[in-house]
Design a protein around this motif. Sequence first.
Motif, PDB file in Angstrom:
ATOM      1  N   THR A 207      -2.643  -3.101 -21.776  1.00  0.00           N
ATOM      2  CA  THR A 207      -3.733  -3.451 -22.685  1.00  0.00           C
ATOM      3  C   THR A 207      -4.357  -4.762 -22.202  1.00  0.00           C
ATOM      4  N   PRO A 208      -5.626  -4.723 -21.765  1.00  0.00           N
ATOM      5  CA  PRO A 208      -6.275  -5.978 -21.351  1.00  0.00           C
ATOM      6  C   PRO A 208      -6.385  -6.922 -22.554  1.00  0.00           C
ATOM      7  N   THR A 209      -6.075  -8.203 -22.327  1.00  0.00           N
ATOM      8  CA  THR A 209      -6.047  -9.142 -23.457  1.00  0.00           C
ATOM      9  C   THR A 209      -6.949 -10.346 -23.236  1.00  0.00           C
ATOM     10  N   ARG A 210      -7.721 -10.344 -22.148  1.00  0.00           N
ATOM     11  CA  ARG A 210      -8.494 -11.543 -21.832  1.00  0.00           C
ATOM     12  C   ARG A 210      -9.765 -11.111 -21.110  1.00  0.00           C
ATOM     13  N   VAL A 211     -10.923 -11.480 -21.642  1.00  0.00           N
ATOM     14  CA  VAL A 211     -12.194 -11.141 -21.008  1.00  0.00           C
ATOM     15  C   VAL A 211     -12.298 -11.888 -19.675  1.00  0.00           C
ATOM     16  N   GLY A 212     -12.774 -11.190 -18.642  1.00  0.00           N
ATOM     17  CA  GLY A 212     -12.926 -11.863 -17.354  1.00  0.00           C
ATOM     18  C   GLY A 212     -13.024 -10.877 -16.207  1.00  0.00           C
ATOM     19  N   ARG A 213     -13.119 -11.429 -14.993  1.00  0.00           N
ATOM     20  CA  ARG A 213     -13.217 -10.600 -13.785  1.00  0.00           C
ATOM     21  C   ARG A 213     -11.941 -10.790 -12.970  1.00  0.00           C
ATOM     22  N   TYR A 214     -11.307  -9.697 -12.637  1.00  0.00           N
ATOM     23  CA  TYR A 214     -10.029  -9.771 -11.942  1.00  0.00           C
ATOM     24  C   TYR A 214     -10.059  -8.896 -10.691  1.00  0.00           C
ATOM     25  N   PRO A 215      -9.582  -9.418  -9.568  1.00  0.00           N
ATOM     26  CA  PRO A 215      -9.619  -8.613  -8.345  1.00  0.00           C
ATOM     27  C   PRO A 215      -8.640  -7.443  -8.390  1.00  0.00           C
ATOM     28  N   ILE A 216      -9.093  -6.316  -7.814  1.00  0.00           N
ATOM     29  CA  ILE A 216      -8.208  -5.183  -7.562  1.00  0.00           C
ATOM     30  C   ILE A 216      -7.907  -5.233  -6.073  1.00  0.00           C
ATOM     31  N   ILE A 217      -6.638  -5.212  -5.731  1.00  0.00           N
ATOM     32  CA  ILE A 217      -6.252  -5.381  -4.333  1.00  0.00           C
ATOM     33  C   ILE A 217      -5.415  -4.191  -3.890  1.00  0.00           C
ATOM     34  N   CYS A 218      -5.684  -3.693  -2.688  1.00  0.00           N
ATOM     35  CA  CYS A 218      -4.848  -2.639  -2.114  1.00  0.00           C
ATOM     36  C   CYS A 218      -3.671  -3.300  -1.411  1.00  0.00           C
ATOM     37  N   THR A 219      -2.456  -2.879  -1.771  1.00  0.00           N
ATOM     38  CA  THR A 219      -1.275  -3.526  -1.177  1.00  0.00           C
ATOM     39  C   THR A 219      -0.447  -2.566  -0.345  1.00  0.00           C
ATOM     40  N   GLU A 220      -1.093  -1.516   0.165  1.00  0.00           N
ATOM     41  CA  GLU A 220      -0.364  -0.622   1.065  1.00  0.00           C
ATOM     42  C   GLU A 220      -1.222  -0.507   2.314  1.00  0.00           C
ATOM     43  N   PHE A 221      -0.627  -0.796   3.476  1.00  0.00           N
ATOM     44  CA  PHE A 221      -1.432  -0.747   4.701  1.00  0.00           C
ATOM     45  C   PHE A 221      -1.999   0.655   4.875  1.00  0.00           C
ATOM     46  N   CYS A 222      -3.342   0.737   4.903  1.00  0.00           N
ATOM     47  CA  CYS A 222      -3.978   2.049   4.844  1.00  0.00           C
ATOM     48  C   CYS A 222      -5.000   2.249   5.950  1.00  0.00           C
ATOM     49  N   GLY A 223      -4.878   1.492   7.024  1.00  0.00           N
ATOM     50  CA  GLY A 223      -5.789   1.705   8.144  1.00  0.00           C
ATOM     51  C   GLY A 223      -6.580   0.448   8.462  1.00  0.00           C
ATOM     52  N   THR A 224      -7.588   0.630   9.330  1.00  0.00           N
ATOM     53  CA  THR A 224      -8.333  -0.497   9.903  1.00  0.00           C
ATOM     54  C   THR A 224      -8.784  -1.518   8.870  1.00  0.00           C
ATOM     55  N   ASP A 225      -9.407  -1.062   7.804  1.00  0.00           N
ATOM     56  CA  ASP A 225     -10.025  -1.992   6.854  1.00  0.00           C
ATOM     57  C   ASP A 225      -9.191  -2.200   5.588  1.00  0.00           C
ATOM     58  N   HIS A 226      -7.878  -2.013   5.728  1.00  0.00           N
ATOM     59  CA  HIS A 226      -6.990  -2.259   4.587  1.00  0.00           C
ATOM     60  C   HIS A 226      -7.255  -3.644   3.992  1.00  0.00           C
ATOM     61  N   GLY A 227      -7.410  -4.642   4.873  1.00  0.00           N
ATOM     62  CA  GLY A 227      -7.613  -6.017   4.403  1.00  0.00           C
ATOM     63  C   GLY A 227      -8.910  -6.192   3.644  1.00  0.00           C
ATOM     64  N   MET A 228      -9.825  -5.235   3.785  1.00  0.00           N
ATOM     65  CA  MET A 228     -11.112  -5.333   3.079  1.00  0.00           C
ATOM     66  C   MET A 228     -10.987  -4.836   1.630  1.00  0.00           C
ATOM     67  N   MET A 229      -9.915  -4.150   1.326  1.00  0.00           N
ATOM     68  CA  MET A 229      -9.746  -3.660  -0.049  1.00  0.00           C
ATOM     69  C   MET A 229      -9.151  -4.777  -0.901  1.00  0.00           C
ATOM     70  N   ASN A 230      -9.816  -5.907  -0.865  1.00  0.00           N
ATOM     71  CA  ASN A 230      -9.312  -7.105  -1.522  1.00  0.00           C
ATOM     72  C   ASN A 230     -10.516  -7.931  -1.953  1.00  0.00           C
ATOM     73  N   ALA A 231     -10.675  -8.082  -3.243  1.00  0.00           N
ATOM     74  CA  ALA A 231     -11.882  -8.726  -3.752  1.00  0.00           C
ATOM     75  C   ALA A 231     -11.867 -10.239  -3.582  1.00  0.00           C
TER      76      ALA A 231
END
Length: 378
Positions: A207-231
């Motif tokens: 349950t979200p409890t705080r208004v705001g912007r939060y990054p969604i990050i990919c934490t499984e190495f998934c190929g060339t641009d895995h590091g780009m799946m990070n806000a």
Amino acid sequence: MVENRATAVSLGRGFWSVTAVLAVLSVIGIVYWLVAPLGTVMPIVAAEPGAQVDALLRFMAASGTALFIFVGGYLLYFSITFRAKASDGPDAVGVQIHDNHVLEFWWTLIPTLFVVLLSILSVRIWYEIQVAQPPNGLVVESLGHQWYFTFRYPQVNGEVTGEMHLPINQPVVLNVTSSDVIHSFWIPAFRLKADMVPGLINTIRFTPTRVGRYPIICTEFCGTDHGMMNATVPGEGGKPNAGAQWLVVDSPADFQKWYHGWQVKNANVSNALPTTTGTVNLTGGDASAGQALFAQKCSACHALAPFATRIVGPGLKGVLHDPTHPNLVDGDPATPANVADILEKGYTGDMGHMPDATQNGLSSKDIANLVAYLNTLK
Ligand code: CUA
């Protein structure tokens, strides 16, 4: 003469002073972890049960610190106190202690109780995230792709791209999966993470409890641009990455506005899966392209071994040329067209579940290539 081993053993002259020092250091360590500003190493908690996860972290860090101080401190103290002396013979051994039942009772009981307590605290939170069914939960889906996330909402056609929005104080049931390789959906501010596995749906509840912007990050190495799946990591020239994505927690009114915007925007998007009429054209299938694709898309679940060798699904070596299995798992004869049919429509039955071509990210050309490859396996 039987000596009383329990009292015959010396702990060394400084034992109780050292114990007092270790106790004071442990109390300092415990107090530090109880009040430590976690905000300096982690974002501020923005969802439940995130605060409980933090409390568990504090408890584990505090007890772990005290344990480390006592074990390390005694190790050091005994090493110095009972070190070999110059006068000791070359084969001298230390005092041998056994059969101290009081000691053995306590060093068994205390760690056992500690592990039980830790399990109870952990399982309570795990249950809330994995099992509990919140009333009026908003069911949302997220799909991992190379290299971005998309989202599906109950009354929005098709997929939502870019930002994911959720209303504050509304319980959320989030189902995640992947369209290609394994990704992992992580919202540090929510203290939540779920692997996105092709063909498998993982669910987390919060349950979200705080208004705001939060990054969604990919934490499984998934190929060339895995590091780009990070806000949070700026791309070239300090610009946000192509795959940079945020989870935005809105007030209910702001959420409704955003939600309605997508309902309108996607009004004419079709939710229907591509027509599955068995029309894949198999001519010109490229076996070597199929082989590469098999390694990428199929090998996690299917072995290149006889039928009985199961990973998730059956082994596929000789799927089209196995006299002991003239029929496919759906009962149809083992022909290229019928294999293509399963690849296209997926399969659910006695052998388990395989997603369809849309979920597996397979084009008609991919299916033709895979069938050509499977046909070469005798
Ligand atoms: Cu997606 Cu790493």
